[in-house]
Design a protein around this motif. Structure first.
Motif, mmCIF file in Angstrom:
data_model
loop_
_atom_site.group_PDB
_atom_site.id
_atom_site.type_symbol
_atom_site.label_atom_id
_atom_site.label_comp_id
_atom_site.label_asym_id
_atom_site.label_seq_id
_atom_site.Cartn_x
_atom_site.Cartn_y
_atom_site.Cartn_z
ATOM 1 N N ASP A 145 -6.924 -3.080 2.020
ATOM 2 C CA ASP A 145 -6.417 -4.337 2.586
ATOM 3 C C ASP A 145 -7.139 -4.693 3.882
ATOM 4 N N ALA A 146 -7.466 -3.679 4.674
ATOM 5 C CA ALA A 146 -8.129 -3.931 5.953
ATOM 6 C C ALA A 146 -9.556 -4.422 5.763
ATOM 7 N N PRO A 181 0.826 -1.219 0.000
ATOM 8 C CA PRO A 181 0.000 0.000 0.000
ATOM 9 C C PRO A 181 0.858 1.265 0.000
ATOM 10 N N GLU A 202 -5.377 2.524 -0.074
ATOM 11 C CA GLU A 202 -4.906 1.159 -0.282
ATOM 12 C C GLU A 202 -4.785 0.394 1.042
ATOM 13 N N SER A 203 -4.352 1.079 2.088
ATOM 14 C CA SER A 203 -4.289 0.435 3.407
ATOM 15 C C SER A 203 -5.681 0.036 3.884
ATOM 16 N N GLU A 250 -3.535 5.882 2.069
ATOM 17 C CA GLU A 250 -4.560 5.443 3.022
ATOM 18 C C GLU A 250 -5.661 4.630 2.355
#
Length: 250
Positions: free
Chosen positions: A75-76, A66, A71-72, A69
């Protein structure tokens, strides 16, 4: 001046400019993820029960880590091993990501760009009320006081509204001027990383020919991304998520 505002994704810049989160904003977020190599888009044609052919898109994670933010959060919520399918139906996972991404942008910007205190938004409303009352009561001596109240409250309201002095607005203005020149230039080599990496921001700023430049960049970099540029990709994203009421009114 020609780099994106630090720590702001293209979707977040679209939100700052338009003061609301829309389906278009989430689509820009996904486009940036694909352009960054974070997601890979593939497509195949399928037949509906009614006999119509539609393109089904799948978004899968790549090994790229990532970079922002968006992209993070992806994933979450979606998970690094999950695949999103766009097939003309609501996608609950993508829809949840859409809402959480809107909340993230809203919380991130409310104190550095928008009203810090709730009462500030009422100054301009009060000013307009004074203006209307002053007009209605213009034949009375004290109507002039409503005029002064309008000027004072209007000035306070304008001062406490969207903080145009925040550095992010200066960065947006500089980047927009640069990207307008990039998208107008037919002969410019857009394969240099300094240019192609910021093209999703041109979409966020609604700059003419930005989509054509982005498509050219993706085509020359990786042939497997060609399904992504088909015109129904955007519509399928819109069909997969629902409208939300997320607008800064702090």
């Amino acid at each position: 001046m020609f780099m994106p505002p630090k720590d702001f994704s293209a979707a977040q810049i679209h939100f700052v400019i338009n003061d609301k989160w829309t389906k278009e904003t989430t689509c820009i977020s996904l486009i940036q993820m694909i352009a960054n190599g974070f997601l890979k888009a593939t497509t195949q044609e399928t037949n509906t029960p009614e006999g119509f052919k539609i393109s089904t898109y799948t978004l899968s994670r790549t090994p790229v880590l990532p970079q922002n933010e968006d992209e993070s959060l992806y994933d979450a919520i979606v998970g690094p091993d999950s695949i999103l399918t766009l097939n003309n139906d609501i996608n609950p996972t993508l829809n949840f990501f859409h809402k959480q991404l809107a909340d993230l942008a809203s919380q991130k910007t409310k104190e550095i760009i928008y009203h810090k205190y709730g009462f500030q938004k009422y100054f301009e409303t009060a000013a307009m009320c004074c203006l209307i009352l002053g007009y209605i009561l213009q034949h009375l001596d004290f109507s002039v006081y409503f005029g002064f109240a309008f000027i004072i409250l209007g000035a306070i309201g304008s001062y406490t509204a969207k903080n145009k002095k925040n550095p992010v607005f200066k960065d947006i203005a500089g980047l927009k001027m640069f990207l307008k020149a990039v998208c107008k230039n037919e002969n410019l080599n857009i394969n240099s990383s300094s240019i192609k990496d910021v093209l999703p921001y041109a979409l966020a700023m609604d700059i003419p020919k930005a989509w054509d430049k982005l498509v050219l960049s993706l085509n020359t970099r990786e042939a497997t991304l060609s399904p992504f540029i088909q015109p129904d990709f955007k519509q399928l994203v819109f069909n997969a998520i629902t409208d939300i009421e997320t607008k800064n009114s702090y």
